[in-house]
Design an enzyme around this catalytic site. Structure first.
Site, PDB file in Angstrom:
ATOM      1  CB  SER A  59      -8.843  -1.833   4.135  1.00  0.00           C
ATOM      2  OG  SER A  59      -9.092  -3.141   3.680  1.00  0.00           O
ATOM      3  NE  ARG A 107      -4.055  -1.985   0.335  1.00  0.00           N
ATOM      4  CZ  ARG A 107      -4.050  -3.254  -0.082  1.00  0.00           C
ATOM      5  NH1 ARG A 107      -3.012  -3.752  -0.723  1.00  0.00           N
ATOM      6  NH2 ARG A 107      -5.090  -4.023   0.136  1.00  0.00           N
ATOM      7  CD  GLU A 123      -6.010   0.770   1.909  1.00  0.00           C
ATOM      8  OE1 GLU A 123      -5.811  -0.400   2.275  1.00  0.00           O
ATOM      9  OE2 GLU A 123      -6.851   1.077   1.055  1.00  0.00           O
TER      10      GLU A 123
HETATM   11  P1  FAD Z   1      -9.039   8.465  -5.334  1.00  0.00           P
HETATM   12  O1  FAD Z   1      -9.752   8.052  -4.096  1.00  0.00           O
HETATM   13  O2  FAD Z   1      -9.732   9.431  -6.235  1.00  0.00           O
HETATM   14  O3  FAD Z   1      -7.614   9.044  -4.945  1.00  0.00           O
HETATM   15  C1  FAD Z   1      -6.781   8.371  -4.018  1.00  0.00           C
HETATM   16  C2  FAD Z   1      -5.436   9.121  -3.896  1.00  0.00           C
HETATM   17  O4  FAD Z   1      -4.725   9.044  -5.120  1.00  0.00           O
HETATM   18  C3  FAD Z   1      -5.616  10.618  -3.633  1.00  0.00           C
HETATM   19  O5  FAD Z   1      -4.551  11.035  -2.820  1.00  0.00           O
HETATM   20  C4  FAD Z   1      -5.519  11.242  -5.015  1.00  0.00           C
HETATM   21  O6  FAD Z   1      -5.090  12.586  -5.005  1.00  0.00           O
HETATM   22  C5  FAD Z   1      -4.487  10.335  -5.671  1.00  0.00           C
HETATM   23  N1  FAD Z   1      -4.675  10.218  -7.131  1.00  0.00           N
HETATM   24  C6  FAD Z   1      -5.772   9.720  -7.762  1.00  0.00           C
HETATM   25  N2  FAD Z   1      -5.564   9.694  -9.086  1.00  0.00           N
HETATM   26  C7  FAD Z   1      -4.307  10.186  -9.294  1.00  0.00           C
HETATM   27  C8  FAD Z   1      -3.528  10.420 -10.468  1.00  0.00           C
HETATM   28  N3  FAD Z   1      -3.970  10.141 -11.676  1.00  0.00           N
HETATM   29  N4  FAD Z   1      -2.286  10.942 -10.314  1.00  0.00           N
HETATM   30  C9  FAD Z   1      -1.808  11.256  -9.083  1.00  0.00           C
HETATM   31  N5  FAD Z   1      -2.521  11.060  -7.949  1.00  0.00           N
HETATM   32  C10 FAD Z   1      -3.748  10.531  -8.051  1.00  0.00           C
HETATM   33  N6  FAD Z   1      -7.667  -0.922  -2.510  1.00  0.00           N
HETATM   34  C11 FAD Z   1      -6.811  -1.967  -2.623  1.00  0.00           C
HETATM   35  O7  FAD Z   1      -5.601  -1.786  -2.759  1.00  0.00           O
HETATM   36  N7  FAD Z   1      -7.268  -3.256  -2.577  1.00  0.00           N
HETATM   37  C12 FAD Z   1      -8.577  -3.552  -2.426  1.00  0.00           C
HETATM   38  O8  FAD Z   1      -8.950  -4.714  -2.394  1.00  0.00           O
HETATM   39  C13 FAD Z   1      -9.502  -2.458  -2.316  1.00  0.00           C
HETATM   40  N8  FAD Z   1     -10.821  -2.704  -2.131  1.00  0.00           N
HETATM   41  C14 FAD Z   1     -11.687  -1.661  -2.012  1.00  0.00           C
HETATM   42  C15 FAD Z   1     -13.055  -1.947  -1.852  1.00  0.00           C
HETATM   43  C16 FAD Z   1     -13.975  -0.919  -1.749  1.00  0.00           C
HETATM   44  C17 FAD Z   1     -15.445  -1.251  -1.577  1.00  0.00           C
HETATM   45  C18 FAD Z   1     -13.534   0.425  -1.803  1.00  0.00           C
HETATM   46  C19 FAD Z   1     -14.540   1.550  -1.725  1.00  0.00           C
HETATM   47  C20 FAD Z   1     -12.185   0.722  -1.938  1.00  0.00           C
HETATM   48  C21 FAD Z   1     -11.242  -0.319  -2.053  1.00  0.00           C
HETATM   49  N9  FAD Z   1      -9.869  -0.084  -2.202  1.00  0.00           N
HETATM   50  C22 FAD Z   1      -8.995  -1.135  -2.357  1.00  0.00           C
HETATM   51  C23 FAD Z   1      -9.343   1.290  -2.190  1.00  0.00           C
HETATM   52  C24 FAD Z   1      -9.421   2.012  -3.545  1.00  0.00           C
HETATM   53  O9  FAD Z   1     -10.325   1.374  -4.410  1.00  0.00           O
HETATM   54  C25 FAD Z   1      -8.060   2.099  -4.224  1.00  0.00           C
HETATM   55  O10 FAD Z   1      -7.150   2.786  -3.406  1.00  0.00           O
HETATM   56  C26 FAD Z   1      -8.144   2.800  -5.584  1.00  0.00           C
HETATM   57  O11 FAD Z   1      -6.918   2.669  -6.265  1.00  0.00           O
HETATM   58  C27 FAD Z   1      -8.463   4.293  -5.456  1.00  0.00           C
HETATM   59  O12 FAD Z   1      -8.730   4.799  -6.755  1.00  0.00           O
HETATM   60  P2  FAD Z   1      -9.508   6.158  -6.975  1.00  0.00           P
HETATM   61  O13 FAD Z   1      -9.430   6.476  -8.423  1.00  0.00           O
HETATM   62  O14 FAD Z   1     -10.854   6.088  -6.394  1.00  0.00           O
HETATM   63  O15 FAD Z   1      -8.597   7.182  -6.147  1.00  0.00           O
HETATM   64  N1  EPU Z   2     -10.992 -10.843  10.065  1.00  0.00           N
HETATM   65  C1  EPU Z   2     -11.586 -10.696  11.293  1.00  0.00           C
HETATM   66  N2  EPU Z   2     -12.764  -9.990  11.359  1.00  0.00           N
HETATM   67  C2  EPU Z   2     -13.339  -9.435  10.256  1.00  0.00           C
HETATM   68  C3  EPU Z   2     -12.728  -9.609   9.007  1.00  0.00           C
HETATM   69  C4  EPU Z   2     -11.537 -10.315   8.930  1.00  0.00           C
HETATM   70  O1  EPU Z   2     -11.107 -11.179  12.302  1.00  0.00           O
HETATM   71  O2  EPU Z   2     -14.387  -8.789  10.415  1.00  0.00           O
HETATM   72  C5  EPU Z   2      -9.696 -11.557  10.001  1.00  0.00           C
HETATM   73  C6  EPU Z   2      -9.840 -13.012   9.626  1.00  0.00           C
HETATM   74  O3  EPU Z   2      -8.870 -13.734  10.342  1.00  0.00           O
HETATM   75  C7  EPU Z   2      -9.489 -13.033   8.154  1.00  0.00           C
HETATM   76  C8  EPU Z   2      -8.429 -11.952   8.073  1.00  0.00           C
HETATM   77  O4  EPU Z   2      -8.881 -10.957   9.006  1.00  0.00           O
HETATM   78  O5  EPU Z   2      -8.958 -14.263   7.737  1.00  0.00           O
HETATM   79  C9  EPU Z   2      -8.251 -11.320   6.705  1.00  0.00           C
HETATM   80  O6  EPU Z   2      -9.490 -10.797   6.236  1.00  0.00           O
HETATM   81  P1  EPU Z   2      -9.733 -10.502   4.687  1.00  0.00           P
HETATM   82  O7  EPU Z   2      -9.374 -11.680   3.858  1.00  0.00           O
HETATM   83  O8  EPU Z   2     -11.110  -9.957   4.552  1.00  0.00           O
HETATM   84  O9  EPU Z   2      -8.666  -9.393   4.324  1.00  0.00           O
HETATM   85  P2  EPU Z   2      -8.116  -8.097   5.064  1.00  0.00           P
HETATM   86  O10 EPU Z   2      -6.759  -8.380   5.582  1.00  0.00           O
HETATM   87  O11 EPU Z   2      -9.101  -7.573   6.043  1.00  0.00           O
HETATM   88  C10 EPU Z   2      -6.936  -7.185   2.934  1.00  0.00           C
HETATM   89  C11 EPU Z   2      -6.848  -5.900   2.196  1.00  0.00           C
HETATM   90  C12 EPU Z   2      -8.058  -5.731   1.299  1.00  0.00           C
HETATM   91  C13 EPU Z   2      -8.090  -6.871   0.299  1.00  0.00           C
HETATM   92  C14 EPU Z   2      -8.166  -8.193   1.082  1.00  0.00           C
HETATM   93  C15 EPU Z   2      -8.068  -9.392   0.168  1.00  0.00           C
HETATM   94  C16 EPU Z   2      -5.542  -4.358   3.533  1.00  0.00           C
HETATM   95  C17 EPU Z   2      -5.564  -3.159   4.411  1.00  0.00           C
HETATM   96  N3  EPU Z   2      -6.745  -4.789   3.118  1.00  0.00           N
HETATM   97  O12 EPU Z   2      -8.047  -7.093   3.819  1.00  0.00           O
HETATM   98  O13 EPU Z   2      -7.923  -4.499   0.582  1.00  0.00           O
HETATM   99  O14 EPU Z   2      -9.200  -6.764  -0.572  1.00  0.00           O
HETATM  100  O15 EPU Z   2      -7.061  -8.267   2.013  1.00  0.00           O
HETATM  101  O16 EPU Z   2      -6.758  -9.560  -0.278  1.00  0.00           O
HETATM  102  O17 EPU Z   2      -4.490  -4.879   3.218  1.00  0.00           O
HETATM  103  C18 EPU Z   2      -8.420  -2.176   0.677  1.00  0.00           C
HETATM  104  O18 EPU Z   2      -7.200  -1.986   0.643  1.00  0.00           O
HETATM  105  O19 EPU Z   2      -9.255  -1.231   0.694  1.00  0.00           O
HETATM  106  C19 EPU Z   2      -8.923  -3.545   0.689  1.00  0.00           C
HETATM  107  C20 EPU Z   2     -10.219  -3.844   0.760  1.00  0.00           C
END
Ligand code: FAD
Ligand code: EPU
Length: 344
Positions: free
Chosen positions: A241, A166, A340
């Protein structure tokens, strides 16, 4: 390009928070961006580059210029028959999941594990998006970015991006200095399914998919898992997250494990990564709803790492909740959680 004034950002952030931007403009090419950057109102103001707003928490109005990235374009820019790889170039304003679907349609694999992550292609390198056993850096070739100060175009190779968990240079030493305008990935013609993440194989079996899964199958499984636990921002405001998973030293992990034998942990170089969701759930926060009526905001009841906005709360309320969670996890486990989400 029109520079609008006093624009509500509610449709532009997945928490659905109603804050105002002093100025707001969209750009659809690197040239349009440069023209905007030269305007006096933009040059001297604080700038926010906006993608899909899915990793942002607005706690107040933004008293500067919001520049919304709408650079489109998806193409296979070159193909190498010998290595079986193809370079795919995507405009930074394309949706990330749209790029995953494009790759699948072109018969290319490498990013199917990152299906359904919200947001734009241009934001993906900012935090080196990751999920289900893959990260952006695994397939990243290079990106193009415009320097905010000079308007010059610069290419960054993977090594220059400083990717980590991240993390990237664009969140640290080069913060607010570049706008990503295009990302180029190196994908594979031959499917190389990555099912290391346990939940994927379990879900493939649950979906009745037997034998070697195709990239489409892996994508379907990931989408299925994500829909089962992550709230859809179209229904409940959230930014995925809220905190990163903390990395502890082996000694610290062993100490906690002796007190909490069911604490999960995954080895990483230099220590052990523990799920912040586990710590937050154990500290009693999972499913909390706070605020008038049935509650305006709280902690998701199926994933304790996700803070949710049901409507009627402010970004300040959500930040306050995040701070209380950090303090309680620190008190109970002596572990420091770090957001994050980008808090503004
Ligand atoms: P924004 O929210 O618009 O911007 C985020 C940051 O990036 C800001 O600081 C912005 O200024 C900067 N930025 C955006 N675009 C640019 C650009 N073109 N050039 C320079 N800076 C820029 N993230 C994960 O890593 N893994 C996941 O599994 C994951 N799951 C998610 C699930 C949900 C339901 C949600 C809501 C979010 C999740 N995220 C996850 C977080 C998010 O989707 C990512 O961080 C995504 O890359 C953000 O993209 P965005 O275009 O919405 O960025
Ligand atoms: N768990 C709990 N309680 C909960 C949920 C999870 O105890 O309510 C524990 C369980 O032990 C589970 C473990 O957490 O096995 C991991 O949970 P999960 O697989 O849902 O993943 P996470 O670690 O919570 C991370 C990323 C996610 C990504 C998933 C899948 C970060 C900060 N988050 O979540 O990314 O989608 O793994 O790879 O690393 C995001 O960055 O926004 C995001 C959603």
């Amino acid at each position: 390009m029109v520079l609008e004034e006093n624009v509500s950002l509610r449709p532009y952030n997945t928490f659905g928070l109603d804050v105002q931007a002093r100025y707001f403009a969209r750009f659809a090419s690197a040239d349009e961006l440069r023209q905007l950057l030269r305007r006096p109102e933009v040059q001297h103001a604080e700038k926010l580059i906006l993608g899909g707003g899915s990793n942002l928490l607005f706690t107040q109005d933004f008293n500067g210029v919001v520049l919304k990235n709408e650079i489109r374009g998806l193409e296979i820019s070159s193909e190498d028959g010998e290595t079986g790889t193809a370079l795919v170039r995507a405009g930074a304003g394309e949706s990330w999941h749209g790029l995953v679907e494009y790759a699948l349609d072109q018969g290319l694999s490498g990013i199917e594990n990152l299906s359904l992550i919200p947001g734009t292609v241009g934001a993906a390198p900012l935090q080196n998006i990751g999920a289900y056993g893959a990260e952006l850096r695994d397939t990243f070739d290079h990106l193009e970015a415009v320097a905010i100060g000079t308007g010059e175009l610069r290419v960054f190779t993977a090594g220059e991006c400083g990717f980590g968990y991240r993390e990237s240079v664009f969140k640290n030493t080069l913060k607010n200095q570049f706008v990503v305008t295009a990302v180029v990935l190196c994908l594979h013609r031959q499917a190389q399914p990555n099912v290391r993440y346990g939940a994927i194989s379990e879900t493939l079996a649950e979906l009745g998919i037997e034998g070697e899964p195709t990239p489409h199958d892996v994508s379907r499984a990931v989408v299925h898992i994500r829909r089962s636990k992550l709230p859809d921002p179209a229904e409940v405001g959230n930014a995925g997250s809220f905190f990163k998973n903390p990395e502890l030293s082996q000694a610290k992990f062993d100490h906690l494990k002796s007190q909490y034998p069911d604490l999960p942990g995954y080895p990483v170089p230099g220590g052990v990564k523990v799920p912040a969701a586990w710590l937050i759930e154990r500290a009693g926060w999972k499913g909390l709803r706070r605020g008038p009526g049935a509650g305006t905001h709280g902690v998701h009841d199926r994933q304790a790492l996700v803070l949710v906005h049901h409507g009627g709360a402010s970004g300040h309320d959500l930040r306050q909740l995040a701070e209380e969670i950090i303090a309680s996890v620190r008190q109970q486990f002596a572990v420091e959680l770090h957001p994050e989400v980008n808090i503004l």
